[in-house]
Write an enzyme that holds these catalytic residues in place. Sequence first.
Site, PDB file in Angstrom:
ATOM      1  N   CYS A 120       0.918  -1.268   0.425  1.00  0.00           N
ATOM      2  CA  CYS A 120      -0.348   0.094   0.005  1.00  0.00           C
ATOM      3  C   CYS A 120       0.704   1.235  -0.215  1.00  0.00           C
ATOM      4  CB  CYS A 120      -1.164  -0.091   1.255  1.00  0.00           C
ATOM      5  SG  CYS A 120      -2.461  -1.298   0.851  1.00  0.00           S
ATOM      6  N   HIS A 262      -3.067   7.374   2.606  1.00  0.00           N
ATOM      7  CA  HIS A 262      -3.388   6.224   1.345  1.00  0.00           C
ATOM      8  C   HIS A 262      -4.595   5.663   2.940  1.00  0.00           C
ATOM      9  CE1 HIS A 262      -3.806   1.598   1.084  1.00  0.00           C
ATOM     10  NE2 HIS A 262      -4.036   1.656   2.339  1.00  0.00           N
ATOM     11  N   ASN A 292     -10.927   0.503   0.664  1.00  0.00           N
ATOM     12  CA  ASN A 292      -8.845  -0.017   0.461  1.00  0.00           C
ATOM     13  C   ASN A 292      -8.858  -0.171  -1.054  1.00  0.00           C
ATOM     14  OD1 ASN A 292      -6.481  -0.056   0.553  1.00  0.00           O
ATOM     15  ND2 ASN A 292      -6.366  -0.845   2.953  1.00  0.00           N
TER      16      ASN A 292
END
Length: 349
Positions: A120, A262, A292
């Site tokens: 990520c 993020h 996500n």
Amino acid sequence: MSGNNPRPSGPAAVVCGLAGWLPPRVVTNDELSERLDTDDQWIRTRTGIGRRHLAGPGQATSDLAVEAGRRALESAGTGSVDTVIVTTTTPDRPCPATAPVVAARLGLAGAAAFDVGAVCTGFVYGLATAAGLIASGAARRVLLIGADTYSTIVDPLDRTNAIIFGDGAGALVLRAGGPDEPGAVGHFDLGSDGAHEDLITVAAGGSRQRSAGVTPTHAERHFAMRGREVYRHAVTRMAASARTVLDRAGWKTDDVDHFVPHQANLRILHSVADDLGLPRERCVTNLDTVGNTGAASIPLALAHAAAGHRLRPGDRLLLTAFGGGLTWGSCLLTWPGITTAPSPERITP
């Protein structure tokens, strides 16, 4: 504002194009509740997520990357770059890399093309790589794409992770320019701690498992995350990295117009903002509608914010991310005056 550390010598990487793309299939919390022991309120309370987009049958990461890349090139008003970087945890295949396939499908055959894998944190690592190539003169124009299809590695019956992740892609085009131009990418901070590699993992499929000659279990074939420990590390690492990069540039917290982290979950985002002393309303988030999306989350959040006219030329942005590895990273960016593609929510077929 004068920075504590000068930018690297050479041209700066300047953002000149932006776009995102989401696969058309929308999965709501209510739909997940039909197969998982959960409900919409439980998911929203713990994650801030209301729905997510998932890739359809036969749809691979490269398919999403190509769509986002094409729209980013249109946003930049160019059909030519000399480098294509794809940041992803879910490549089409273990070999070859996904980026050359994406480049060829975009008509960019001959361009340098490679993948960056930092889970990520991948997009921030990719952005640093693109900026370094431009500063060194090795590239003049780079297409950077963050793309992930987590639905291909998350067990759909895993109540913990199936509610969190979605699929998507976001892309930036960067060109060589001056360090004081709007759109210039500023300072970076990058880090890792491989001693905690087991906190976020897919155990099977790599040389470690294959060389052991042991048939993996169902669980080992899928994404696993030790949530409580990840939460603690994510908040600590992202906040510390953000402070480091602000200090390197000589920026104060009040200098930040938009905080773009993020998109892990809303609790983490708010905790990092609180730790930094940033008002939560400065935090750019699209978690509610996309979940996500891994390496795609930061460029998708930028694309949504730009399409909603939240970002204005000259706004100062702080980007920060955390992912498996463990990895983390932050960077600073002054927003340019660019023509962006429509919101990813409105351009799905």
